[in-house]
Scaffold this active site. Structure first.
Site, PDB file in Angstrom:
ATOM      1  N   CYS A 537     -10.561   1.882   4.113  1.00  0.00           N
ATOM      2  CA  CYS A 537     -11.056   1.824   5.490  1.00  0.00           C
ATOM      3  C   CYS A 537     -11.617   1.821   6.459  1.00  0.00           C
ATOM      4  O   CYS A 537     -13.174   1.775   6.045  1.00  0.00           O
ATOM      5  CB  CYS A 537      -9.749   2.147   6.248  1.00  0.00           C
ATOM      6  SG  CYS A 537      -9.243   1.509   7.879  1.00  0.00           S
ATOM      7  N   HIS A 619      -5.240  -2.156   4.394  1.00  0.00           N
ATOM      8  CA  HIS A 619      -4.456  -0.800   3.725  1.00  0.00           C
ATOM      9  C   HIS A 619      -4.041  -1.742   3.121  1.00  0.00           C
ATOM     10  O   HIS A 619      -3.442  -1.934   3.153  1.00  0.00           O
ATOM     11  CB  HIS A 619      -3.667  -0.072   4.555  1.00  0.00           C
ATOM     12  CG  HIS A 619      -4.495   0.902   5.566  1.00  0.00           C
ATOM     13  ND1 HIS A 619      -4.785   2.154   5.543  1.00  0.00           N
ATOM     14  CD2 HIS A 619      -5.631   0.055   6.333  1.00  0.00           C
ATOM     15  CE1 HIS A 619      -5.300   2.712   6.701  1.00  0.00           C
ATOM     16  NE2 HIS A 619      -6.221   1.854   7.196  1.00  0.00           N
ATOM     17  N   GLU A 621      -1.749   0.273   0.351  1.00  0.00           N
ATOM     18  CA  GLU A 621      -1.053   0.886   0.756  1.00  0.00           C
ATOM     19  C   GLU A 621       0.381   0.168   1.450  1.00  0.00           C
ATOM     20  O   GLU A 621       1.297   0.745   1.611  1.00  0.00           O
ATOM     21  CB  GLU A 621      -0.948   2.200   0.805  1.00  0.00           C
ATOM     22  CG  GLU A 621      -2.037   2.883   2.122  1.00  0.00           C
ATOM     23  CD  GLU A 621      -3.389   2.464   2.315  1.00  0.00           C
ATOM     24  OE1 GLU A 621      -3.468   3.089   3.100  1.00  0.00           O
ATOM     25  OE2 GLU A 621      -3.880   1.741   1.619  1.00  0.00           O
TER      26      GLU A 621
END
Length: 645
Positions: A537, A619, A621
């Site tokens: 990011c 992202h 995750e």
């Protein structure tokens, strides 16, 4: 609440209550189930830090403590706030009894408590202007995905504060349903009464639970229906708002739980005048409950995301300190093993009475497509919901739910809309968008993944998505340490088999930010060493700029946006939280040694990879990244197998 306000025919718990009131001693009344009210009495101690909450007496014996934790405790995590020095107040419980709701109701006063000079502390127009500024200046400049900005409804109260608080608590017991805690907490100079719908965090027998709730459906006149609720559940804003909140609380769970936290839900939280959507997160932890509380301060539903910068944004745009609003009431209960369980609801839907002034703080969650007038309306609805539940304003006739032929009949239990098949289908459909990794059970044992025996250092740039990244990396076999950017000396972290340079808020082009300068140093040093690097990011943008790629703001921020993108020949569903993007000319697939995965039309760069490095704008995750773990493994493998060192 003296004399005739208390019923003379009492059980032991009501005796405890009467004695506390007449002696002016601190006490708390807590309803955590539909049938019982707990009565807690004791002495008050104010302490500076969560670690100082006295869970043991002078002889070392465990004791029960009810703590009022103000918002200002975020300073313990190094976060900003308007610091009003509101005390971290502890009721050291010396008596804890319980009685039926009916018995408690009978001893509480019920005469209406008049309110004088009612109104909000800032006007609707001023609040709408704040909303516009937050969207444009904060979300629009990459400072975060969502922020909660509050305003206060205030009024004067001439009645005795304990009588007023007890009257409002009685009204809540009689008319409010669905609350997690309904409570009255009376301490010197301060009365708090409310019906919190939301458990922030609990810990029982080593199992930690968090309960992210978001979205506020205000029941229309006549009550909620399947049709009106379906329209609410179909709202993109409300759905994305809940997903962002779950992501933020998973960051906390991954910090305190060895197994990261598993998602279950979504469910409906149906209350008298409002309905919310919610998930449950559960994981295992061996941490001291005070440490769990500190690491989870505070709920993103009342602050924003990412948490640290949300506190900064709140400080910039709110005009006064929060007091206890968005803090927690934390009950620490001794266990047979000598430890303590924790039960901590968020202090929302709560009224505070201090020095003759009633204050009801309410906030709205601001996201990229919030409507200022709609957010103004939401604060009105929340304030009216609290005041109506307290009986401080006239209740909707329909909300009384009494039969037409018997005005004294008890309130009927309405049909739960969550049981309707079409509503259940709408809720279940939400999980089709989410990552199975976080929906499936995970054990807390060491993982033996494809990268077992290797080490990773994750550099945190003030976004605790890094805790979720670390958990996924452990799942892939890595030994992982998280290092804040302030401690990320490039030479010291170069010992790791891979460095993961993490996400964070802000404009990646900012030349004056010490945090951005350090992240640039981390990326530059790792590239120079030709040792494995993964950039995520914000750090992906830093890497792209280092490689000569332009950085530009997006026309519309991608905060909590799920996209299916091509990542080097494979489609991947990924969650995005970015306001800026690296951009190449349309059709570009390579720049020197670097392969580029970009949108074929706009040139927005989704991923990069080259000798010893890889990066991703999204992202992996996030719960929004259905293909996150697989994509993470691919990018990490590339960085490891193409590095020279």
């Amino acid at each position: 609440m003296k004399g005739p306000a208390m019923n003379a025919s009492q059980t032991n718990p009501t005796d405890e209550l009467r004695t506390a009131v007449e002696a002016g001693r601190p006490f708390a009344l807590i309803a955590r189930d539909p049938h019982t009210v707990e009565v807690l009495t004791g002495e008050i101690v104010d302490v500076p830090l969560l670690a100082d909450i006295p869970l043991h007496d002078a002889d070392g014996a465990p004791r029960e403590v009810l703590a009022l934790v103000p918002f200002r405790q975020v300073v313990e995590r190094g976060f900003e706030c308007h610091d009003d020095r509101a005390p971290l107040r502890c009721l050291l419980v010396d008596a804890h009894t319980s009685a039926s709701r009916e018995d408690i109701v009978q001893v509480l006063p019920q005469a209406p408590v008049p309110l004088g000079e009612p109104g909000f502390d800032i006007t609707d127009a001023e609040y709408a202007d704040i909303v516009r500024r937050v969207i444009a200046d904060e979300i629009g400049h990459g400072e975060g995905a969502n922020f909660v900005i509050r305003r206060d409804f205030t009024a004067t109260v001439d009645a005795d504060p304990v009588v007023a608080g007890a009257t409002w608590f009685r009204a809540l017991l009689e008319h409010e349903r669905g609350a997690y805690w309904t409570f009255l907490i009376v301490t010197p100079g301060h009365v708090a009464v409310g019906a919190s719908p939301e458990a922030h965090v609990s810990a029982h027998g080593g199992v930690v639970t968090m309960n992210p709730i978001s979205g506020t459906f205000r029941h229309p006149l006549g009550g909620a229906t399947v049709e009106t609720l379906s329209e609410f559940l179909s709202s993109t804003k409300e759905t994305e708002e809940l997903f962002m909140v779950v992501d933020e609380e998973l960051k906390m769970m991954s910090a305190v739980c060895s197994d990261g936290g598993r998602i279950t839900g979504p469910h409906l939280k149906e209350m008298s005048r409002l309905t919310h959507t919610e998930y449950m997160l559960r994981g295992r932890s061996s941490m001291d409950p005070r440490d769990i509380l500190r690491e989870t301060m505070f709920a993103p539903t009342v602050t924003g995301s990412p948490m640290q910068n949300a506190c900064t944004v709140i400080t910039r745009h709110e005009r006064s300190p929060r007091g206890y609003y968005s803090g927690v009431a934390a009950l620490f209960t001794p266990t047979a093993s000598g430890g303590h369980d924790l039960d901590a609801p968020i202090l929302i839907r709560t009224a505070y009475l201090v020095d003759g002034t009633l204050r009801v703080p309410v906030g709205a969650t601001l996201v990229r497509h919030s409507d200022p007038d709609g957010e103004v309306s939401e604060t009105h609805g929340k304030a009216a919901g609290v005041l109506g539940a307290l009986g401080a304003v006239e209740r909707d006739r329909v909300a009384e739910l009494r039969t037409a032929d018997d005005e004294d009949a008890p309130a009927a239990e309405p049909r739960r809309l969550a049981d309707d098949p079409s509503i259940a289908a709408l809720l279940a459909a939400r999980n089709e968008r989410l990552a199975a990794f976080w929906l499936n059970p995970q054990d807390g044992a060491d993982h033996h993944g494809p990268f077992a025996g290797r080490s990773a250092i994750v550099v945190d740039a003030e976004d605790r998505f890094t805790t979720m990244l670390a958990h996924q990396l452990r799942h892939l076999g890595f030994e992982v340490a998280i290092t804040p950017w302030t401690d990320a000396d490039p030479a010291a972290i170069d010992v790791a088999d891979i460095v993961v340079s993490g996400p964070g808020p802000g404009d990646p082009r900012d030349p004056d930010s010490p945090r951005l300068a350090r992240m640039r140093d981390v990326v530059a040093a790792r590239l120079a060493s030709r040792r494995p690097l993964l950039a995520v990011c914000l750090s992906h943008q830093v890497l792209a700029h280092r490689l000569g790629i332009d950085l530009v703001p997006l026309d519309a921020p991608h905060q909590g946006l799920q996209k299916s993108v091509d990542v080097f020949g494979r489609q991947a569903s990924i969650g995005f939280y970015n306001t800026f993007t690296a951009r190449v000319p349309a059709g570009t697939t390579r720049i020197g040694d670097t392969q580029v995965a970009a949108d074929p039309a706009t040139g927005d760069v989704y991923a990069l990879r080259g000798p010893g490095y890889a990066s991703v704008q999204g992202h992996l995750e996030s719960i929004l990244s259905r293909d996150g773990l697989e994509t993470l493994e691919r990018l990490v493998s590339h960085a490891l197998t193409t590095a020279e060192g």
